[in-house]
Write a protein that holds these residues in place. Structure first.
Motif, mmCIF file in Angstrom:
data_model
loop_
_atom_site.group_PDB
_atom_site.id
_atom_site.type_symbol
_atom_site.label_atom_id
_atom_site.label_comp_id
_atom_site.label_asym_id
_atom_site.label_seq_id
_atom_site.Cartn_x
_atom_site.Cartn_y
_atom_site.Cartn_z
ATOM 1 N N TYR A 44 -11.677 6.141 -14.492
ATOM 2 C CA TYR A 44 -10.827 6.589 -13.387
ATOM 3 C C TYR A 44 -11.531 6.513 -12.032
ATOM 4 C CZ TYR A 44 -8.244 9.679 -10.281
ATOM 5 O OH TYR A 44 -7.573 10.208 -9.206
ATOM 6 N N LEU A 45 -12.781 6.927 -11.955
ATOM 7 C CA LEU A 45 -13.462 7.002 -10.660
ATOM 8 C C LEU A 45 -13.516 5.649 -9.936
ATOM 9 C CD1 LEU A 45 -16.398 9.533 -11.223
ATOM 10 C CD2 LEU A 45 -14.297 9.848 -9.903
ATOM 11 N N PRO A 46 -13.928 4.553 -10.594
ATOM 12 C CA PRO A 46 -13.900 3.264 -9.883
ATOM 13 C C PRO A 46 -12.500 2.870 -9.432
ATOM 14 C CG PRO A 46 -15.221 3.106 -11.882
ATOM 15 C CD PRO A 46 -14.505 4.420 -11.946
ATOM 16 N N MET A 47 -11.490 3.177 -10.253
ATOM 17 C CA MET A 47 -10.114 2.855 -9.879
ATOM 18 C C MET A 47 -9.662 3.681 -8.677
ATOM 19 S SD MET A 47 -7.584 0.878 -10.583
ATOM 20 C CE MET A 47 -7.860 0.311 -12.256
ATOM 21 N N HIS A 48 -10.026 4.953 -8.666
ATOM 22 C CA HIS A 48 -9.664 5.842 -7.545
ATOM 23 C C HIS A 48 -10.278 5.328 -6.246
ATOM 24 C CE1 HIS A 48 -8.609 9.732 -5.648
ATOM 25 N NE2 HIS A 48 -9.727 9.535 -4.968
ATOM 26 N N ILE A 49 -11.559 4.960 -6.303
ATOM 27 C CA ILE A 49 -12.238 4.452 -5.104
ATOM 28 C C ILE A 49 -11.602 3.141 -4.654
ATOM 29 C CG2 ILE A 49 -14.431 3.545 -4.227
ATOM 30 C CD1 ILE A 49 -15.827 5.520 -6.146
ATOM 31 N N ALA A 50 -11.311 2.249 -5.605
ATOM 32 C CA ALA A 50 -10.712 0.957 -5.266
ATOM 33 C C ALA A 50 -9.340 1.126 -4.627
ATOM 34 C CB ALA A 50 -10.608 0.099 -6.527
ATOM 35 N N ILE A 51 -8.531 2.036 -5.164
ATOM 36 C CA ILE A 51 -7.189 2.268 -4.616
ATOM 37 C C ILE A 51 -7.271 2.864 -3.219
ATOM 38 C CG2 ILE A 51 -5.140 3.722 -4.866
ATOM 39 C CD1 ILE A 51 -5.308 3.259 -7.869
ATOM 40 N N THR A 52 -8.156 3.837 -3.032
ATOM 41 C CA THR A 52 -8.300 4.483 -1.724
ATOM 42 C C THR A 52 -8.726 3.479 -0.655
ATOM 43 O OG1 THR A 52 -8.899 6.574 -2.792
ATOM 44 C CG2 THR A 52 -9.453 6.322 -0.457
ATOM 45 N N LEU A 53 -9.768 2.688 -0.955
ATOM 46 C CA LEU A 53 -10.259 1.713 0.014
ATOM 47 C C LEU A 53 -9.277 0.565 0.196
ATOM 48 C CD1 LEU A 53 -14.042 1.525 -1.006
ATOM 49 C CD2 LEU A 53 -12.997 2.858 0.844
ATOM 50 N N PRO B 204 0.803 -1.222 0.000
ATOM 51 C CA PRO B 204 0.000 0.000 0.000
ATOM 52 C C PRO B 204 0.839 1.275 0.000
ATOM 53 C CG PRO B 204 -0.846 -1.576 1.603
ATOM 54 C CD PRO B 204 0.469 -2.093 1.122
ATOM 55 N N GLU B 205 2.058 1.188 0.551
ATOM 56 C CA GLU B 205 2.918 2.369 0.613
ATOM 57 C C GLU B 205 3.385 2.817 -0.768
ATOM 58 O OE1 GLU B 205 3.357 4.063 3.174
ATOM 59 O OE2 GLU B 205 2.782 2.748 4.836
ATOM 60 N N MET B 206 3.261 1.945 -1.760
ATOM 61 C CA MET B 206 3.676 2.303 -3.124
ATOM 62 C C MET B 206 2.700 3.277 -3.779
ATOM 63 S SD MET B 206 4.794 -1.479 -4.509
ATOM 64 C CE MET B 206 4.941 -0.846 -6.180
ATOM 65 N N ILE B 207 1.486 3.366 -3.247
ATOM 66 C CA ILE B 207 0.452 4.198 -3.854
ATOM 67 C C ILE B 207 0.461 5.581 -3.210
ATOM 68 C CG2 ILE B 207 -1.998 4.392 -4.390
ATOM 69 C CD1 ILE B 207 -0.606 2.026 -5.689
ATOM 70 N N ASN B 208 0.605 6.623 -4.014
ATOM 71 C CA ASN B 208 0.578 7.991 -3.516
ATOM 72 C C ASN B 208 -0.187 8.877 -4.508
ATOM 73 O OD1 ASN B 208 2.431 8.515 -5.664
ATOM 74 N ND2 ASN B 208 4.111 7.867 -4.316
ATOM 75 N N LYS B 209 -0.147 10.184 -4.284
ATOM 76 C CA LYS B 209 -0.874 11.113 -5.144
ATOM 77 C C LYS B 209 -0.350 11.086 -6.582
ATOM 78 C CE LYS B 209 -2.224 14.332 -1.477
ATOM 79 N NZ LYS B 209 -2.142 15.726 -0.971
ATOM 80 N N ASP B 210 0.952 10.920 -6.728
ATOM 81 C CA ASP B 210 1.514 10.852 -8.078
ATOM 82 C C ASP B 210 0.979 9.640 -8.835
ATOM 83 O OD1 ASP B 210 2.990 13.160 -7.750
ATOM 84 O OD2 ASP B 210 4.771 12.103 -7.033
ATOM 85 N N THR B 211 0.807 8.508 -8.125
ATOM 86 C CA THR B 211 0.264 7.306 -8.759
ATOM 87 C C THR B 211 -1.125 7.566 -9.303
ATOM 88 O OG1 THR B 211 1.501 5.963 -7.148
ATOM 89 C CG2 THR B 211 -0.222 4.859 -8.428
ATOM 90 N N LEU B 212 -1.959 8.261 -8.505
ATOM 91 C CA LEU B 212 -3.321 8.565 -8.937
ATOM 92 C C LEU B 212 -3.323 9.520 -10.133
ATOM 93 C CD1 LEU B 212 -5.070 8.975 -5.457
ATOM 94 C CD2 LEU B 212 -5.269 7.058 -7.053
ATOM 95 N N LYS B 213 -2.362 10.424 -10.169
ATOM 96 C CA LYS B 213 -2.266 11.339 -11.316
ATOM 97 C C LYS B 213 -1.953 10.569 -12.598
ATOM 98 C CE LYS B 213 -0.727 15.387 -8.655
ATOM 99 N NZ LYS B 213 0.407 16.316 -8.399
ATOM 100 N N TYR B 214 -1.039 9.605 -12.489
ATOM 101 C CA TYR B 214 -0.687 8.795 -13.660
ATOM 102 C C TYR B 214 -1.878 7.948 -14.112
ATOM 103 C CZ TYR B 214 4.214 10.090 -12.986
ATOM 104 O OH TYR B 214 5.396 10.795 -12.868
ATOM 105 N N ILE B 215 -2.627 7.438 -13.147
ATOM 106 C CA ILE B 215 -3.801 6.638 -13.490
ATOM 107 C C ILE B 215 -4.847 7.508 -14.178
ATOM 108 C CG2 ILE B 215 -5.746 5.338 -12.519
ATOM 109 C CD1 ILE B 215 -3.814 4.297 -10.393
#
Length: 286
Positions: free
Chosen positions: A256-265, A217-228
């Protein structure tokens, strides 16, 4: 057929994992074949005086009703009539095969979800297994949503844009008529439907990978979401040739929205799980 090894205290070998995986994949394939046969034969109402019309014959009707316009105003400013034509004598067989594959994929989705969950269940804590029913329902719902999204939104966007450009490639002597090939259109739309059905499964897969520590989980940050987000918009631009950019935004945000929610949760769940494991490890040394 070998039965999967029941969960126990002994850690399975790699060969046992592969054997179990092969059994579960075989079940999914069998479910696909059976679903394709059964769903295809289901009655879908009468048509043209016939009392029985199989469901498999209704899919092309749905596609042409929603994805192919009867008239279109092209980029040259003229209004063209869209005419549907066959390409060869036996194309009805192609259409039946394409339709059966989609129905089989929809019917096999619950079985696939159950088998995937059963494969990873032994590695879960007891309180995490309560998610099983929700996972199966979400897995099926996500696939069906992707199929519907492709047939009713993405395919009409792409086909409409392609038809608008058609007059640029034919001589004016052909008149104000655009011809659409039946099997090519059905093939394209159903493949797009399966692709989007699988694409909308991706957020669930990412959630599971993050939640249960397969991806840190530590690999995921704001930059990751920007790339997605950027990647989603690029996919939207590739899929939708709409020059206004509206199609790109619509498809990109929908991905993007389903992926964002999935990554956050998933990240939140993964960090909580890691903390619980650390507490248990410390307690075992105490």
């Amino acid at each position: 057929m070998a039965e999967p090894r029941p969960p126990g205290d002994r850690e399975a070998t790699i060969w046992e994992h592969l054997e179990e995986l092969a059994v579960r994949l075989r079940r999914i394939v069998i479910a696909f074949i059976v679903s394709a046969a059964v769903f295809s034969a289901l009655p879908a109402g009468g048509h043209g005086g016939s009392l029985y019309v199989p469901l498999i014959s209704r899919l092309p009707v749905i596609i042409f009703s929603h994805a192919v316009p009867s008239q279109i105003k092209a980029f040259d400013g003229k209004v063209y009539n869209v005419t549907i034509i066959p390409s060869h004598t036996f194309e009805s067989i192609d259409i039946i095969m394409y339709s059966a594959m989609l129905l089989g994929a929809i019917g096999a989705a619950p079985v696939a979800a159950r088998e995937i969950w059963a494969y990873v269940e032994p590695a879960l804590y007891p309180h995490e297994k309560a998610f099983a029913r929700k996972f199966v329902a979400l897995f099926v719902a996500a696939f069906i949503f992707g199929v519907v999204f492709a047939i009713y939104i993405v395919a009409p966007l792409i086909i409409t844009m392609m038809l608008k450009m058609y007059p640029f490639f034919v001589p004016p002597s052909y008149g104000l008529i655009i011809t659409v090939n039946i099997s090519d259109t059905v093939d394209f739309t159903l493949k797009l439907a399966v692709a989007f059905g699988l694409l909308f499964e991706l957020p669930l897969v990412v959630y599971l990978l993050l939640a249960y520590g397969i991806i840190d989980p530590e690999m995921i940050n704001k930059d990751t979401l920007k790339y997605i987000l950027l990647g989603s918009m690029i996919v939207g631009a590739i899929i939708s040739p709409d020059p206004s950019g509206l199609g790109m935004v619509l498809i990109g945000i929908s991905l993007y929205l389903p992926m964002h929610i999935a990554i956050t949760l998933g990240k939140k769940k993964g960090l909580e799980r890691r903390a619980l494991e650390e507490i248990k490890a410390l307690a075992s040394y105490a």
